[in-house]
Write a protein that holds these residues in place. Sequence first.
Motif, PDB file in Angstrom:
ATOM      1  N   ASN A   1     142.903  58.719   9.861  1.00 53.83           N
ATOM      2  CA  ASN A   1     144.184  59.121  10.446  1.00 53.83           C
ATOM      3  C   ASN A   1     145.158  57.945  10.461  1.00 53.83           C
ATOM      4  O   ASN A   1     146.359  58.109  10.204  1.00 53.83           O
ATOM      5  N   GLU A   2     144.648  56.755  10.754  1.00 54.66           N
ATOM      6  CA  GLU A   2     145.496  55.563  10.766  1.00 54.66           C
ATOM      7  C   GLU A   2     146.040  55.266   9.373  1.00 54.66           C
ATOM      8  O   GLU A   2     147.198  54.870   9.219  1.00 54.66           O
ATOM      9  N   VAL A   3     145.207  55.471   8.352  1.00 52.34           N
ATOM     10  CA  VAL A   3     145.651  55.266   6.968  1.00 52.34           C
ATOM     11  C   VAL A   3     146.785  56.234   6.638  1.00 52.34           C
ATOM     12  O   VAL A   3     147.794  55.867   6.025  1.00 52.34           O
ATOM     13  N   ILE A   4     146.622  57.492   7.059  1.00 51.39           N
ATOM     14  CA  ILE A   4     147.645  58.511   6.808  1.00 51.39           C
ATOM     15  C   ILE A   4     148.964  58.111   7.469  1.00 51.39           C
ATOM     16  O   ILE A   4     150.041  58.228   6.878  1.00 51.39           O
TER      17      ILE A   4
ATOM     18  N   PRO B   1     144.791  59.105  -0.039  1.00 50.71           N
ATOM     19  CA  PRO B   1     143.967  58.234  -0.882  1.00 50.71           C
ATOM     20  C   PRO B   1     142.649  58.912  -1.250  1.00 50.71           C
ATOM     21  O   PRO B   1     142.099  59.695  -0.477  1.00 50.71           O
ATOM     22  N   SER B   2     142.142  58.585  -2.412  1.00 49.91           N
ATOM     23  CA  SER B   2     140.888  59.174  -2.880  1.00 49.91           C
ATOM     24  C   SER B   2     139.717  58.683  -2.039  1.00 49.91           C
ATOM     25  O   SER B   2     139.827  57.709  -1.287  1.00 49.91           O
ATOM     26  N   GLU B   3     138.600  59.361  -2.185  1.00 48.08           N
ATOM     27  CA  GLU B   3     137.388  58.957  -1.470  1.00 48.08           C
ATOM     28  C   GLU B   3     137.034  57.508  -1.796  1.00 48.08           C
ATOM     29  O   GLU B   3     136.711  56.715  -0.903  1.00 48.08           O
ATOM     30  N   ARG B   4     137.116  57.154  -3.072  1.00 47.70           N
ATOM     31  CA  ARG B   4     136.781  55.784  -3.491  1.00 47.70           C
ATOM     32  C   ARG B   4     137.726  54.770  -2.851  1.00 47.70           C
ATOM     33  O   ARG B   4     137.294  53.712  -2.382  1.00 47.70           O
ATOM     34  N   GLU B   5     139.024  55.095  -2.817  1.00 46.63           N
ATOM     35  CA  GLU B   5     139.992  54.171  -2.223  1.00 46.63           C
ATOM     36  C   GLU B   5     139.766  54.028  -0.724  1.00 46.63           C
ATOM     37  O   GLU B   5     139.876  52.933  -0.170  1.00 46.63           O
ATOM     38  N   LEU B   6     139.425  55.130  -0.057  1.00 51.95           N
ATOM     39  CA  LEU B   6     139.170  55.070   1.385  1.00 51.95           C
ATOM     40  C   LEU B   6     137.934  54.230   1.682  1.00 51.95           C
ATOM     41  O   LEU B   6     137.909  53.473   2.659  1.00 51.95           O
ATOM     42  N   VAL B   7     136.911  54.367   0.852  1.00 54.97           N
ATOM     43  CA  VAL B   7     135.702  53.557   1.024  1.00 54.97           C
ATOM     44  C   VAL B   7     136.066  52.078   0.980  1.00 54.97           C
ATOM     45  O   VAL B   7     135.596  51.270   1.794  1.00 54.97           O
ATOM     46  N   SER B   8     136.936  51.717   0.034  1.00 52.82           N
ATOM     47  CA  SER B   8     137.346  50.323  -0.123  1.00 52.82           C
ATOM     48  C   SER B   8     138.229  49.867   1.036  1.00 52.82           C
ATOM     49  O   SER B   8     138.004  48.797   1.618  1.00 52.82           O
ATOM     50  N   ARG B   9     139.214  50.674   1.389  1.00 50.18           N
ATOM     51  CA  ARG B   9     140.164  50.278   2.437  1.00 50.18           C
ATOM     52  C   ARG B   9     139.519  50.225   3.815  1.00 50.18           C
ATOM     53  O   ARG B   9     139.886  49.394   4.653  1.00 50.18           O
TER      54      ARG B   9
ATOM     55  N   SER C   1     129.027  57.948   1.857  1.00 51.57           N
ATOM     56  CA  SER C   1     128.549  59.194   2.466  1.00 51.57           C
ATOM     57  C   SER C   1     129.283  59.494   3.770  1.00 51.57           C
ATOM     58  O   SER C   1     129.608  60.653   4.062  1.00 51.57           O
ATOM     59  N   THR C   2     129.575  58.449   4.560  1.00 49.08           N
ATOM     60  CA  THR C   2     130.281  58.653   5.832  1.00 49.08           C
ATOM     61  C   THR C   2     131.709  59.118   5.584  1.00 49.08           C
ATOM     62  O   THR C   2     132.203  60.038   6.255  1.00 49.08           O
ATOM     63  N   VAL C   3     132.377  58.495   4.619  1.00 51.70           N
ATOM     64  CA  VAL C   3     133.747  58.892   4.284  1.00 51.70           C
ATOM     65  C   VAL C   3     133.765  60.321   3.747  1.00 51.70           C
ATOM     66  O   VAL C   3     134.629  61.129   4.112  1.00 51.70           O
ATOM     67  N   ARG C   4     132.783  60.654   2.917  1.00 52.49           N
ATOM     68  CA  ARG C   4     132.725  61.996   2.338  1.00 52.49           C
ATOM     69  C   ARG C   4     132.558  63.048   3.434  1.00 52.49           C
ATOM     70  O   ARG C   4     133.220  64.085   3.419  1.00 52.49           O
ATOM     71  N   GLU C   5     131.676  62.783   4.398  1.00 52.53           N
ATOM     72  CA  GLU C   5     131.463  63.734   5.490  1.00 52.53           C
ATOM     73  C   GLU C   5     132.710  63.868   6.359  1.00 52.53           C
ATOM     74  O   GLU C   5     133.034  64.958   6.842  1.00 52.53           O
ATOM     75  N   ALA C   6     133.415  62.766   6.567  1.00 46.71           N
ATOM     76  CA  ALA C   6     134.644  62.811   7.361  1.00 46.71           C
ATOM     77  C   ALA C   6     135.696  63.667   6.660  1.00 46.71           C
ATOM     78  O   ALA C   6     136.386  64.475   7.291  1.00 46.71           O
ATOM     79  N   LEU C   7     135.805  63.522   5.349  1.00 46.69           N
ATOM     80  CA  LEU C   7     136.763  64.323   4.586  1.00 46.69           C
ATOM     81  C   LEU C   7     136.384  65.799   4.606  1.00 46.69           C
ATOM     82  O   LEU C   7     137.252  66.677   4.696  1.00 46.69           O
TER      83      LEU C   7
ATOM     84  N   GLY D   1     143.406  66.115  -6.667  1.00 51.37           N
ATOM     85  CA  GLY D   1     143.177  65.236  -5.533  1.00 51.37           C
ATOM     86  C   GLY D   1     143.136  65.995  -4.224  1.00 51.37           C
ATOM     87  O   GLY D   1     143.001  67.224  -4.200  1.00 51.37           O
ATOM     88  N   THR D   2     143.262  65.257  -3.131  1.00 52.89           N
ATOM     89  CA  THR D   2     143.201  65.837  -1.790  1.00 52.89           C
ATOM     90  C   THR D   2     144.553  65.668  -1.115  1.00 52.89           C
ATOM     91  O   THR D   2     145.151  64.588  -1.162  1.00 52.89           O
ATOM     92  N   PHE D   3     145.026  66.737  -0.478  1.00 49.62           N
ATOM     93  CA  PHE D   3     146.374  66.756   0.072  1.00 49.62           C
ATOM     94  C   PHE D   3     146.375  67.152   1.545  1.00 49.62           C
ATOM     95  O   PHE D   3     145.508  67.904   2.001  1.00 49.62           O
ATOM     96  N   LEU D   4     147.377  66.638   2.271  1.00 53.22           N
ATOM     97  CA  LEU D   4     147.559  67.042   3.662  1.00 53.22           C
ATOM     98  C   LEU D   4     148.084  68.466   3.702  1.00 53.22           C
ATOM     99  O   LEU D   4     148.997  68.820   2.955  1.00 53.22           O
ATOM    100  N   GLN D   5     147.522  69.270   4.592  1.00 52.43           N
ATOM    101  CA  GLN D   5     147.947  70.652   4.742  1.00 52.43           C
ATOM    102  C   GLN D   5     149.106  70.760   5.733  1.00 52.43           C
ATOM    103  O   GLN D   5     149.188  69.987   6.690  1.00 52.43           O
ATOM    104  N   PRO D   6     150.001  71.730   5.530  1.00 47.47           N
ATOM    105  CA  PRO D   6     151.018  72.018   6.550  1.00 47.47           C
ATOM    106  C   PRO D   6     150.327  72.405   7.850  1.00 47.47           C
ATOM    107  O   PRO D   6     149.209  72.927   7.842  1.00 47.47           O
TER     108      PRO D   6
END
Length: 226
Positions: free
Chosen positions: A17-20, A32-40, A46-52, A68-73
């Motif tokens: 949420n802070e990244v968003i 950001p992609s799963e890979r980018e979130l893992v890095s950031r 696995s933890t990032v994937r479950e959170a997503l 990719g993955t997008f924020l929903q209205p």
Amino acid sequence: MFDGTSSKFQSILIRINEVIEQDGLKPGDRIPSERELVSRLNAGRSTVREALRALELLGIITTKRGQGTFLQPHQFHRLVDILSFYILQDDRAKDNLLETRVILETVAAKKAALVATEAEIAALEECWNAMEKSVYQGQIPIEEDYAFHHQLIQSAHNYLLTRIWYPLIQYGKTVRQSSLSQPSRPQKALEEHRGILDAVKRRCPQEAADRMEQHLAAAGLPTPYD
């Protein structure tokens, strides 16, 4: 108390949420992609994937294959729906459900009389006209009744109020059907809706609230002061 795994999972949700927020992302934007979130976040994949997955279950994000993955209205979020499901497992909460609807709708009627736009009042008029047509055709105006109340709630210009109201009206559907099925009740309900609408049109907030409370009481719902 949360165990270590749960605490870590919650921490990742908060940090996503802070990244968003940091990236200034809005509904419709790609996160950001799963890979980018893992890095950031310096977190396990696995933890990032479950959170997503959790965020997608709640309707906060959506994944589009190949994009990719997008924020929903906000209207797609299911937080209130899911929470209401668990809250309403409690018998005491079920007993209070109808009273809560009365409180929300009387407040909404009062606020709508203050802030509804002319277009929204015109939409309410259309809802009433549809209800009138249904009643005079000898039909039970279940959908027309819902449309009127839904439009009134939206005309109060409070998004959270609308989100809370929706599951309440769904759980109370049986009561609404039972009330409108009683002899002469559709005609009386039509007149009561007319009174609410006229009060909103004349910008009389207290009258709108009073008429809404009287209407719901006539439909068999408990008033909060009984």
